[in-house]
Design a protein around this motif. Sequence first.
Motif, PDB file in Angstrom:
ATOM      1  N   MET A 112       0.822  -1.209   0.000  1.00  0.00           N
ATOM      2  CA  MET A 112       0.000   0.000   0.000  1.00  0.00           C
ATOM      3  C   MET A 112       0.857   1.261   0.000  1.00  0.00           C
ATOM      4  SD  MET A 112      -3.173  -0.559  -0.272  1.00  0.00           S
ATOM      5  CE  MET A 112      -3.729   1.088   0.170  1.00  0.00           C
ATOM      6  N   MET A 113       1.961   1.229   0.735  1.00  0.00           N
ATOM      7  CA  MET A 113       2.842   2.400   0.780  1.00  0.00           C
ATOM      8  C   MET A 113       3.458   2.666  -0.596  1.00  0.00           C
ATOM      9  SD  MET A 113       4.699   1.742   4.458  1.00  0.00           S
ATOM     10  CE  MET A 113       5.492   3.354   4.649  1.00  0.00           C
ATOM     11  N   LEU A 114       3.911   1.611  -1.267  1.00  0.00           N
ATOM     12  CA  LEU A 114       4.477   1.785  -2.608  1.00  0.00           C
ATOM     13  C   LEU A 114       3.418   2.236  -3.600  1.00  0.00           C
ATOM     14  CD1 LEU A 114       7.062  -1.086  -3.169  1.00  0.00           C
ATOM     15  CD2 LEU A 114       7.405   1.337  -3.580  1.00  0.00           C
ATOM     16  N   LEU A 115       2.210   1.700  -3.459  1.00  0.00           N
ATOM     17  CA  LEU A 115       1.117   2.104  -4.338  1.00  0.00           C
ATOM     18  C   LEU A 115       0.873   3.602  -4.224  1.00  0.00           C
ATOM     19  CD1 LEU A 115      -1.321   1.534  -6.188  1.00  0.00           C
ATOM     20  CD2 LEU A 115      -2.633   0.982  -4.135  1.00  0.00           C
ATOM     21  N   MET A 116       0.799   4.107  -2.985  1.00  0.00           N
ATOM     22  CA  MET A 116       0.560   5.531  -2.777  1.00  0.00           C
ATOM     23  C   MET A 116       1.768   6.367  -3.223  1.00  0.00           C
ATOM     24  SD  MET A 116      -2.472   5.331  -1.841  1.00  0.00           S
ATOM     25  CE  MET A 116      -2.681   7.115  -1.787  1.00  0.00           C
ATOM     26  N   ASN A 117       2.973   5.799  -3.069  1.00  0.00           N
ATOM     27  CA  ASN A 117       4.181   6.488  -3.521  1.00  0.00           C
ATOM     28  C   ASN A 117       4.121   6.744  -5.022  1.00  0.00           C
ATOM     29  OD1 ASN A 117       7.059   6.030  -4.844  1.00  0.00           O
ATOM     30  ND2 ASN A 117       7.454   6.880  -2.824  1.00  0.00           N
ATOM     31  N   TYR A 118       3.820   5.700  -5.788  1.00  0.00           N
ATOM     32  CA  TYR A 118       3.770   5.850  -7.242  1.00  0.00           C
ATOM     33  C   TYR A 118       2.567   6.680  -7.669  1.00  0.00           C
ATOM     34  CZ  TYR A 118       7.479   2.383  -7.802  1.00  0.00           C
ATOM     35  OH  TYR A 118       8.676   1.733  -7.775  1.00  0.00           O
ATOM     36  N   LEU A 119       1.445   6.505  -6.976  1.00  0.00           N
ATOM     37  CA  LEU A 119       0.252   7.275  -7.316  1.00  0.00           C
ATOM     38  C   LEU A 119       0.510   8.768  -7.141  1.00  0.00           C
ATOM     39  CD1 LEU A 119      -2.702   7.056  -8.184  1.00  0.00           C
ATOM     40  CD2 LEU A 119      -3.334   6.912  -5.765  1.00  0.00           C
TER      41      LEU A 119
END
Length: 430
Positions: A1-8
């Motif tokens: 989830m953290m990486l998802l939000m990072n890229y988003l």
Amino acid sequence: MMLLMNYLDRINVSNARLAGMQKDLGMTDTEWSAGISLFYVGYIISQVPANVVLAKGNPRLLLPICMLGWSVTTICMTALSSGWGFMLCRFVVGVTEGPFVPAVSLMTSSWYTKHESPLRMSIWHAGNIISNVISGLLAAAILTTMEGIRGLHSWQWFVLIEGIVSIAVAIVSFWCIPKWPNNTGTYFLTAEESEMAQYRMQVSGGGYTEDDEGTRWGGVILAAKDPFTWMFACLHFFVIVGQSFKDFFPSILETFHFDKTGTYLLQAPPYLFAYGVCIAVSWSSGRLLEHCWHIVGAMATALAGAVILISTLQQAPRYFGLFLLCSGPFIALNLHLSWETTVVPRPRTKRAALVAIANCASSVTHWFSPYFFLTNQAPRYEMGGGIIIVGCGASILSCLMLKWWVNRKNKQLEERQAQTGEYNEWRFVS
């Protein structure tokens, strides 16, 4: 989830641009491209120092703090009224996001064996792919329906909502991620599980523990002296050149002449396809313990997609080209991260420095690649397609050079063992 939000968070401005962000802030194409590039200036300068500190530090604390930093800055973007404010915010977001992706690669290589790493990296870094799907869906839901609500532009709602969700994930992550296998503590693992985690990684590393000897900056010096560091930096650089379309993907789809909702929604299928292929290829790489030819195949596919995209204006073949274009660089990037952390397993500070240096080198591409996707190049974006083709071809050559170097190093190990009689089955992975 953290990486998802990072890229988003990293790509949200590409859809906000379609909703009028650039126009509302009175920015020229050159100013917009400068803002995209400034993100990577901040991104580069924070990576090496942050990653070597993290190697001996507490990721359970440092990573959520970084996430809070970029999330708060993203929310501040709703108050922008000029181009210079956009550039400043993107620079700050780059500084706070810089440590994150290398840190996740470092942590993955500390918890998973060389056979497990490619698939796990693929799952983690799926955020890089899925964020593009979610961004398109959110854009269709928000940017087409929320214009003018409470006096805000739709792009302001877009970055505001994304920032709020990112803060929520950051707060939860203080309790949900581990430290390192040797010091995580019973809040995450039992004592027996901790010992097993350390033993697994010691076996995977050829009998050497990753508990660091020396200082943080000693690892940087070791990495700087190792040819592997600069070879992987070269490969990473060209893979990201091949991925330079990512920040302009919505603008490329806009040339297909669908309505805004269709443009946003049509971003999803190529990336969903890329995610499925990335999982399958990464599983194959880990099972066979082979990286080079998997990366070569992926980048050759992307090269074909770029050729199709600039050679025709027919919708069907161009859209098919986007499927190929999306798949190749994401697969190659994931396997590259797994490969570099496998061939340089010890000590952790050296591995941390290698990952950060290679990522820094690749981020330099974002200082010039935005200038190849100017609006006056639409609809073909010949210059953008050309730089993608060059990146794909050069990454294939870089990959083959790395394979040659790995084979050379393994031959030296075998010769040394023949001379000394000491046997160790560990080999550099190609």
